[in-house]
Design an enzyme around this catalytic site. Sequence first.
Site, mmCIF file in Angstrom:
data_model
loop_
_atom_site.group_PDB
_atom_site.id
_atom_site.type_symbol
_atom_site.label_atom_id
_atom_site.label_comp_id
_atom_site.label_asym_id
_atom_site.label_seq_id
_atom_site.Cartn_x
_atom_site.Cartn_y
_atom_site.Cartn_z
ATOM 1 N N VAL A 139 0.846 -1.198 0.000
ATOM 2 C CA VAL A 139 0.000 0.000 0.000
ATOM 3 C C VAL A 139 0.883 1.250 0.000
ATOM 4 O O VAL A 139 1.729 1.422 0.875
ATOM 5 C CB VAL A 139 -0.945 0.013 1.208
ATOM 6 C CG1 VAL A 139 -1.772 1.305 1.236
ATOM 7 C CG2 VAL A 139 -1.873 -1.198 1.165
ATOM 8 N N LYS A 140 0.652 2.106 -0.984
ATOM 9 C CA LYS A 140 1.375 3.371 -1.075
ATOM 10 C C LYS A 140 0.619 4.451 -0.306
ATOM 11 O O LYS A 140 -0.598 4.555 -0.407
ATOM 12 C CB LYS A 140 1.538 3.779 -2.543
ATOM 13 C CG LYS A 140 2.342 2.790 -3.362
ATOM 14 C CD LYS A 140 2.317 3.120 -4.837
ATOM 15 C CE LYS A 140 3.047 4.399 -5.157
ATOM 16 N NZ LYS A 140 3.070 4.652 -6.622
#
Length: 225
Positions: A96-97
């Site tokens: 997850v960015k």
Amino acid sequence: MTEQTPMKRPRLFLDSADRAAWDEWLPTGLFHGITTNPTILANAGIANTLAELKGLSMFAFASGMQEFQVQTWGRTAEALIINGRLIAALDPRIVVKVPITRDGALAAATLKAEGVRITMTAVYTAHQAFSAAALGADYAAPYLGRMNDSGRDGFAEIAAMQEIVRGTGSPMRILVASLRAADDLVRLGRLGVDTFTFSPKVAAALFAEPLTEAAAEVFEQAAEA
């Protein structure tokens, strides 16, 4: 005999949500994974929805990718956390960015505590990379081209980020994004940077060497003689 430490392999990502580009470049074996964000999805004509992201992730992993990076969204830490959880639940191989804002840091801390792998993105300064390492991020993603466009020395700033990783012993990788040329990889690779994400255009430039193409043609002509 002394046991040798295994060499760390460079890690490359294709920065695209275009399935035609995936079909062209993923079979080369160069890429560890794929990186996306809402802008990349929009450029590919893909809606930023969980259903679309699920389909993309399934396609990516079926293509042999080890990681698929997806950016969470929301104007508050709470929204970033909620969407980050939903993204991470799609597949354990998803990273997850999270933008490295204050709300992003709050969200990243919560997600990391829950076992989610994190890339802190939109990194422009070495002190932001230091903060990402302190958060326990798996990656910090500086934007080389955009840094240079703004008048900063992106190469020097990323070199400082790599020194922070080396000096602190952090396992975090500096994931350089916004590359404009294949030579950018060489210049940063000589400084110890080993993780990059780039467009299909830059991928094509890695193989655009006329002397190699000419030599390969000579080999083929000799083989057919």
